[in-house]
Design a protein around this motif. Structure first.
Motif, mmCIF file in Angstrom:
data_model
loop_
_atom_site.group_PDB
_atom_site.id
_atom_site.type_symbol
_atom_site.label_atom_id
_atom_site.label_comp_id
_atom_site.label_asym_id
_atom_site.label_seq_id
_atom_site.Cartn_x
_atom_site.Cartn_y
_atom_site.Cartn_z
ATOM 1 N N THR A 1 74.461 21.199 39.387
ATOM 2 C CA THR A 1 75.303 20.587 38.364
ATOM 3 C C THR A 1 75.626 21.653 37.319
ATOM 4 O O THR A 1 75.098 22.767 37.381
ATOM 5 C CB THR A 1 74.587 19.395 37.689
ATOM 6 O OG1 THR A 1 73.519 19.892 36.880
ATOM 7 C CG2 THR A 1 74.056 18.405 38.722
ATOM 8 N N VAL B 1 73.413 7.420 45.653
ATOM 9 C CA VAL B 1 73.928 8.715 45.212
ATOM 10 C C VAL B 1 75.382 8.806 45.659
ATOM 11 O O VAL B 1 75.679 8.690 46.850
ATOM 12 C CB VAL B 1 73.124 9.881 45.822
ATOM 13 C CG1 VAL B 1 73.684 11.218 45.366
ATOM 14 C CG2 VAL B 1 71.649 9.759 45.455
ATOM 15 N N PHE C 1 81.905 15.348 40.471
ATOM 16 C CA PHE C 1 80.808 14.730 39.725
ATOM 17 C C PHE C 1 79.783 14.128 40.665
ATOM 18 O O PHE C 1 80.030 13.911 41.840
ATOM 19 C CB PHE C 1 81.310 13.721 38.681
ATOM 20 C CG PHE C 1 81.770 12.404 39.255
ATOM 21 C CD1 PHE C 1 80.867 11.366 39.441
ATOM 22 C CD2 PHE C 1 83.096 12.194 39.572
ATOM 23 C CE1 PHE C 1 81.288 10.153 39.958
ATOM 24 C CE2 PHE C 1 83.528 10.982 40.085
ATOM 25 C CZ PHE C 1 82.618 9.958 40.287
ATOM 26 N N PHE C 2 78.605 13.862 40.084
ATOM 27 C CA PHE C 2 77.405 13.459 40.805
ATOM 28 C C PHE C 2 76.837 12.248 40.069
ATOM 29 O O PHE C 2 76.591 12.333 38.873
ATOM 30 C CB PHE C 2 76.451 14.648 40.719
ATOM 31 C CG PHE C 2 75.210 14.553 41.539
ATOM 32 C CD1 PHE C 2 75.155 15.158 42.781
ATOM 33 C CD2 PHE C 2 74.083 13.914 41.060
ATOM 34 C CE1 PHE C 2 73.989 15.122 43.538
ATOM 35 C CE2 PHE C 2 72.926 13.863 41.799
ATOM 36 C CZ PHE C 2 72.886 14.472 43.043
ATOM 37 N N SER C 3 76.651 11.138 40.770
ATOM 38 C CA SER C 3 76.147 9.921 40.147
ATOM 39 C C SER C 3 74.951 9.386 40.922
ATOM 40 O O SER C 3 74.974 9.358 42.149
ATOM 41 C CB SER C 3 77.266 8.869 40.134
ATOM 42 O OG SER C 3 76.773 7.611 39.769
ATOM 43 N N VAL C 4 73.908 8.974 40.191
ATOM 44 C CA VAL C 4 72.723 8.372 40.799
ATOM 45 C C VAL C 4 72.409 7.088 40.043
ATOM 46 O O VAL C 4 72.331 7.088 38.809
ATOM 47 C CB VAL C 4 71.491 9.308 40.710
ATOM 48 C CG1 VAL C 4 70.268 8.641 41.334
ATOM 49 C CG2 VAL C 4 71.781 10.650 41.345
ATOM 50 N N ASP C 5 72.241 5.992 40.777
ATOM 51 C CA ASP C 5 71.847 4.724 40.157
ATOM 52 C C ASP C 5 71.277 3.817 41.241
ATOM 53 O O ASP C 5 71.918 3.604 42.276
ATOM 54 C CB ASP C 5 73.046 4.058 39.477
ATOM 55 C CG ASP C 5 72.631 2.900 38.580
ATOM 56 O OD1 ASP C 5 71.454 2.851 38.151
ATOM 57 O OD2 ASP C 5 73.481 2.040 38.301
ATOM 58 N N PRO D 1 68.654 6.991 36.589
ATOM 59 C CA PRO D 1 70.111 7.124 36.661
ATOM 60 C C PRO D 1 70.599 8.438 36.044
ATOM 61 O O PRO D 1 70.067 8.887 35.026
ATOM 62 C CB PRO D 1 70.618 5.933 35.850
ATOM 63 C CG PRO D 1 69.521 4.926 35.950
ATOM 64 C CD PRO D 1 68.255 5.744 35.941
ATOM 65 N N VAL D 2 71.596 9.051 36.698
ATOM 66 C CA VAL D 2 72.156 10.332 36.258
ATOM 67 C C VAL D 2 73.657 10.308 36.510
ATOM 68 O O VAL D 2 74.102 9.802 37.540
ATOM 69 C CB VAL D 2 71.546 11.512 37.051
ATOM 70 C CG1 VAL D 2 72.262 12.809 36.743
ATOM 71 C CG2 VAL D 2 70.073 11.653 36.796
ATOM 72 N N LEU D 3 74.408 10.868 35.586
ATOM 73 C CA LEU D 3 75.821 11.150 35.798
ATOM 74 C C LEU D 3 76.027 12.577 35.339
ATOM 75 O O LEU D 3 75.747 12.906 34.183
ATOM 76 C CB LEU D 3 76.716 10.197 35.008
ATOM 77 C CG LEU D 3 78.221 10.406 35.173
ATOM 78 C CD1 LEU D 3 78.644 10.265 36.623
ATOM 79 C CD2 LEU D 3 78.985 9.425 34.303
ATOM 80 N N ALA D 4 76.453 13.467 36.248
ATOM 81 C CA ALA D 4 76.550 14.884 35.920
ATOM 82 C C ALA D 4 77.800 15.497 36.537
ATOM 83 O O ALA D 4 78.331 14.988 37.527
ATOM 84 C CB ALA D 4 75.308 15.623 36.428
#
Length: 91
Positions: free
Chosen positions: A27, A76, A68-72, A40-43
């Motif tokens: 990232t 992923v 972008f990269f999203s985790v929730d 949770p991550v948004l990068a």
């Protein structure tokens, strides 16, 4: 065993989706490794290679040109400007 639901798409095409044990990516803030249960991550996704270790099969390598990269909730989602599965990837 917990697993991740992973989806990788580029701006104009689908790249890969499936269940995985771990996802590693770069990232704008540095390298990140995602395991099941991650917060949770948004990068912003940096240019380079990401790797996915699927639940079954060989490790998958994808070259990306940002996005972008999203985790929730163990999901992923990677949306890249451009993404290409490397030839060495075997499913």
């Amino acid at each position: 065993m917990a697993e991740l639901d992973v989806e990788v798409v580029a701006a104009d095409h689908f790249v890969w989706s499936g269940a995985a044990k771990v996802v590693n990516a770069r990232t704008s803030d540095g390298a990140i490794g995602i395991l099941p249960g991650h917060a949770p991550v948004l990068a912003i996704l940096a240019e380079g290679e990401l790797s996915i270790e699927p639940v079954t099969g060989s490790r998958i390598h994808v070259t990306v040109d940002g996005g972008f990269f999203s985790v929730d909730n163990d999901r992923v989602v990677i949306v890249a400007d451009n993404a290409q599965l490397n030839d060495s990837a075997a499913a």
